[in-house]
Design an enzyme around this catalytic site. Structure first.
Site, PDB file in Angstrom:
ATOM      1  N   ASN A  96      44.070  29.099  47.016  1.00 51.64           N
ATOM      2  CA  ASN A  96      45.026  29.574  48.146  1.00 51.64           C
ATOM      3  C   ASN A  96      45.240  28.324  48.854  1.00 51.64           C
ATOM      4  O   ASN A  96      44.391  27.524  49.193  1.00 51.64           O
ATOM      5  CB  ASN A  96      44.316  30.640  48.660  1.00 51.64           C
ATOM      6  CG  ASN A  96      45.085  31.082  49.875  1.00 51.64           C
ATOM      7  OD1 ASN A  96      45.663  30.772  51.113  1.00 51.64           O
ATOM      8  ND2 ASN A  96      45.778  32.259  49.627  1.00 51.64           N
ATOM      9  N   GLU A 121      33.538  31.946  38.578  1.00 56.16           N
ATOM     10  CA  GLU A 121      32.311  32.632  38.473  1.00 56.16           C
ATOM     11  C   GLU A 121      32.009  33.938  39.169  1.00 56.16           C
ATOM     12  O   GLU A 121      31.771  34.931  38.954  1.00 56.16           O
ATOM     13  CB  GLU A 121      31.002  31.682  38.583  1.00 56.16           C
ATOM     14  CG  GLU A 121      30.823  30.328  37.933  1.00 56.16           C
ATOM     15  CD  GLU A 121      31.752  29.277  38.389  1.00 56.16           C
ATOM     16  OE1 GLU A 121      31.626  27.979  37.969  1.00 56.16           O
ATOM     17  OE2 GLU A 121      32.742  29.429  39.076  1.00 56.16           O
TER      18      GLU A 121
END
Length: 192
Positions: A95, A105
């Protein structure tokens, strides 16, 4: 047991009772640190891995194709298997504001956790870095540990640099087989 082995065993016991001469003790003797049994850590050819390792690495490699990494261009894929055998995959999602991003993960684990799966027995992480393996970041290590319950294997593979076709591992590709306790030997916990 021969005489020399008996003598060595006795000397070891005497040394333990006297304590170290420099005042230091091995951490395995501390009652304040957990002493988990660590799985072995090694490298192996992709073709020589067990089915679990190969499948998780392939799932992680495929998940990596969906990574949203327009800023770093560093794509990561992950896959985690639940105790009942279900696999959840994830990719990194960046972002522009940086902190709202998510590592591969944690993306994989959050998908599984949100569906009620809170215990995992193996994982895999795949990324391309020219100098070698990319292991989970510190935050992801702590996150994985929260849902591992015991030491679990973590398979680390190096993704192909460029993939114009369906990405795949070669039989001779080297894989790092480590574990969450090797990656995070003294994890934070509030439980005993």
């Amino acid at each position: 047991m021969n005489y020399m082995e008996q003598l060595q065993e006795l000397q070891t016991e005497v040394d333990k009772r006297q304590g170290p001469q420099d005042g230091r003790y091995s951490i395995t003797e501390s009652l304040k640190l957990p002493h988990p049994i660590k799985l072995p850590e090694y490298t192996i050819r992709f073709a020589d891995l067990d089915n679990c390792g190969r499948e998780l690495l392939e799932d992680a490699l495929n998940a990596r194709c969906n990574a949203y990494a327009p800023y770093s261009k560093f794509k990561v894929g992950a896959a985690f298997r639940t105790k009942c055998g279900r696999v959840f995959t994830g990719c990194n999602i960046e972002n522009v504001a940086l902190t709202p991003g998510s590592c591969a993960e944690r993306t994989a684990l959050v998908k599984g956790i949100s569906e009620g799966f809170k215990c995992y027995d193996a994982g895999a992480v795949v990324a391309y870095h020219e100098s070698g393996f990319t292991t989970p970041c510190g935050v992801c290590r702590q996150f994985i540990n929260e849902f591992a319950k015991t030491d679990i294997p973590i398979y680390i593979g190096q993704a192909p640099e460029v993939s114009s076709k369906l990405p795949a591992f070669n039989d001779d590709d080297e894989v790092l087989v480590t574990s969450i306790y090797h990656l995070l030997p003294h994890s934070f916990t509030v439980f005993k």
